[in-house]
Scaffold this active site. Sequence first.
Site, PDB file in Angstrom:
ATOM      1  N   ASP A   1     116.632   0.029  32.877  1.00 52.03           N
ATOM      2  CA  ASP A   1     115.911   1.310  33.736  1.00 52.03           C
ATOM      3  C   ASP A   1     116.263   2.363  33.630  1.00 52.03           C
ATOM      4  O   ASP A   1     117.737   2.548  32.851  1.00 52.03           O
ATOM      5  CB  ASP A   1     116.110   0.520  35.362  1.00 52.03           C
ATOM      6  CG  ASP A   1     117.449   1.077  35.369  1.00 52.03           C
ATOM      7  OD1 ASP A   1     118.345   0.174  34.035  1.00 52.03           O
ATOM      8  OD2 ASP A   1     118.422   2.105  36.273  1.00 52.03           O
TER       9      ASP A   1
ATOM     10  N   HIS B   1     121.022  -1.145  29.166  1.00 48.49           N
ATOM     11  CA  HIS B   1     119.642  -1.362  30.936  1.00 48.49           C
ATOM     12  C   HIS B   1     118.673  -1.129  30.730  1.00 48.49           C
ATOM     13  O   HIS B   1     118.030  -0.388  29.913  1.00 48.49           O
ATOM     14  CB  HIS B   1     120.639  -0.270  31.486  1.00 48.49           C
ATOM     15  CG  HIS B   1     120.871   1.234  31.348  1.00 48.49           C
ATOM     16  ND1 HIS B   1     119.472   1.808  31.559  1.00 48.49           N
ATOM     17  CD2 HIS B   1     121.455   1.718  30.992  1.00 48.49           C
ATOM     18  CE1 HIS B   1     119.970   2.983  31.588  1.00 48.49           C
ATOM     19  NE2 HIS B   1     121.712   3.399  30.945  1.00 48.49           N
TER      20      HIS B   1
ATOM     21  N   GLU C   1     124.962   2.966  25.973  1.00 53.09           N
ATOM     22  CA  GLU C   1     125.070   4.197  25.896  1.00 53.09           C
ATOM     23  C   GLU C   1     124.802   5.224  24.556  1.00 53.09           C
ATOM     24  O   GLU C   1     125.523   4.639  24.042  1.00 53.09           O
ATOM     25  CB  GLU C   1     125.661   3.976  26.939  1.00 53.09           C
ATOM     26  CG  GLU C   1     125.443   3.442  28.333  1.00 53.09           C
ATOM     27  CD  GLU C   1     124.336   3.681  29.414  1.00 53.09           C
ATOM     28  OE1 GLU C   1     124.111   4.922  29.163  1.00 53.09           O
ATOM     29  OE2 GLU C   1     124.078   3.513  30.041  1.00 53.09           O
TER      30      GLU C   1
ATOM     31  N   HIS D   1     118.095  12.061  30.847  1.00 53.77           N
ATOM     32  CA  HIS D   1     117.805  12.358  32.631  1.00 53.77           C
ATOM     33  C   HIS D   1     117.012  13.688  32.079  1.00 53.77           C
ATOM     34  O   HIS D   1     116.689  14.207  33.338  1.00 53.77           O
ATOM     35  CB  HIS D   1     118.969  12.164  33.642  1.00 53.77           C
ATOM     36  CG  HIS D   1     119.890  11.690  33.477  1.00 53.77           C
ATOM     37  ND1 HIS D   1     120.360  10.873  34.349  1.00 53.77           N
ATOM     38  CD2 HIS D   1     119.223   9.597  33.280  1.00 53.77           C
ATOM     39  CE1 HIS D   1     120.929   9.866  34.832  1.00 53.77           C
ATOM     40  NE2 HIS D   1     120.527   9.474  33.141  1.00 53.77           N
TER      41      HIS D   1
ATOM     42  N   GLU E   1     121.131  -0.027  36.687  1.00 54.41           N
ATOM     43  CA  GLU E   1     121.940   0.796  36.029  1.00 54.41           C
ATOM     44  C   GLU E   1     122.297   2.579  36.439  1.00 54.41           C
ATOM     45  O   GLU E   1     123.195   3.062  36.850  1.00 54.41           O
ATOM     46  CB  GLU E   1     122.579   0.687  34.756  1.00 54.41           C
ATOM     47  CG  GLU E   1     123.545   1.322  33.898  1.00 54.41           C
ATOM     48  CD  GLU E   1     123.749   3.131  33.766  1.00 54.41           C
ATOM     49  OE1 GLU E   1     125.167   4.069  33.834  1.00 54.41           O
ATOM     50  OE2 GLU E   1     122.618   3.465  33.609  1.00 54.41           O
TER      51      GLU E   1
END
Length: 346
Positions: free
Chosen positions: A69, A67, A145, A316, A121
């Site tokens: 984003d 992904h 991922e 994150h 995502e």
Amino acid sequence: MQLEKELSRRKIKELLLEILSIYTPSGEEERAKDFFEKVSKEFNLNLEISKSKSYFLGKGDILLASHIDTVPGFIQPKIEGEVIYGRGAVDAKGPLIAMLLATYILNEKGYKVQFAALADEEGKSKGARELANSGIRYNYIIIGEPSNTLDVIVEYRGVLHLDILCRGNSQHSSSSKENLIVDLSKKILEIYREPSNYENFSIVPTIIKSGDYINMTPSEGYLHLDIRYSIKNSKDEILALIHNEFKTCDIKIVEDIEPVKVDVNSNIVKAVMRGIIKQGYKPKLARKAGTSDMNILKNIAKEIVTYGPGNSTLEHTNNEKISIDEIFIALTTYINAIEELCLKKK
């Protein structure tokens, strides 16, 4: 062979630093358009841009999908030695670059492989949902991922997001006999399930809003529940538990993603495992407590698995970083795995 490795490593560094410099939080994936147009021409792969602003390169019945984003919060890209920092370095622009280069190399070798940089995502997975509803089917899908570079992910939990609206009688706080906040609190304590082990479902309140006046009990109360459950749990039983406790309230399911578990003896799992082993490393099977686009795309592939470079504990965070070595191992794993799968088809 050593020359090819050095060329690949230089290309990894170049492309990753470039894509990390483009800030693409969910909903702003269009910012990556120029990057993919340039790569499309350089790699001689046809580019398609979908309505969700997902990017597809090449054609084939094998899909490498990551992904584009990221979560919000730009981090200025930098490189220290062989380690690259930046928002999305781990989740998931590092895996994305490994897949992009693998797609180019495999197509140059004559294999028909498609690459996807899916949108949203980190939000509602608009890109994956769009693809799942497109009617396109694949023999194999690998989801990119971060899986600690040597883990092969065969299972994700499902998720339910519920909005609950309860109503009561507003009364003056000095003489009130009813209090919706107290009632809601009791209900929350009854249904709360703390995240513990993978097999046990969790029910976690994440938002609660009630009351408008400092001297009046509220007439409405809003609650949001985040529910995670494994393939061994019954979604219907979990929902029955919620409905039984909130009988007089309005309950709305705002997100419903089923759990996924794949056969560990499938061709694609074995191929990815062997793709790692061929490089002298020891892979292991793993499962993740969250969800990914694998949950959504499982029904459009004969076989599917998740694998990618990067330390998943850095996702994150403000310290997202990934090494060129990690990406190169993943790149080589993708190539090894797909070459094996294509040879099986012949």
